[in-house]
Design a protein around this motif. Structure first.
Motif: not given
Length: 125
Positions: A4-8, A13-16, A21-24, A49-58
């Motif tokens: 997986h190559y991510i676009h921070p 991304i707010t923490a590692g 973790d993040g807010n996206g 393939g491709v993927e999207n990810l969103v943080w549950q809290s955000a």
């Protein structure tokens, strides 16, 4: 799943540590936040393939229902403290969706795992 190559910035991304973790809340499939590659025998990578990810809290803060594509809710990923398995792959709780655009997936184009993708040629494998 491949590499997986991510676009921070798109993921916010707010923490590692202790977990990523993040807010996206990025959901644009024309510009996915994650690209999925399969390592090849000669050391190259093939886009599968491709993927999207969103943080549950955000995402909850947006007051929108769980993200979905073609009527399918994205996968909810969170660790179960009663197991030793890291169900969220060292990430804080999030929703994610894989789309296998460039490699056929017998389990379905929207299934998170693809048995036709292997990391056997990964240098660290």
């Amino acid at each position: 799943m491949g590499i997986h190559y991510i676009h921070p910035a798109l993921l916010g991304i707010t923490a590692g540590k202790p977990k990523v973790d993040g807010n996206g809340t990025h959901t644009d499939w024309m510009r996915p936040a994650i690209l999925l590659y399969e390592p090849q025998a000669g050391g190259t990578l093939e886009l599968v393939g491709v993927e999207n990810l969103v943080w549950q809290s955000a995402w909850t803060d947006t007051q929108r229902p769980v993200p979905e594509i073609n009527g399918k809710a994205w996968d909810a990923m969170a660790d179960n403290p009663e197991t030793e398995v890291d169900e969220a792959h060292n990430f804080m709780p999030h929703y994610d969706q894989h789309i296998w655009l460039f490699r056929e997936n017998p389990m379905g184009v929207l299934h998170p795992f693809n048995p036709n993708v292997s990391c056997k040629h990964h240098a660290g494998h």
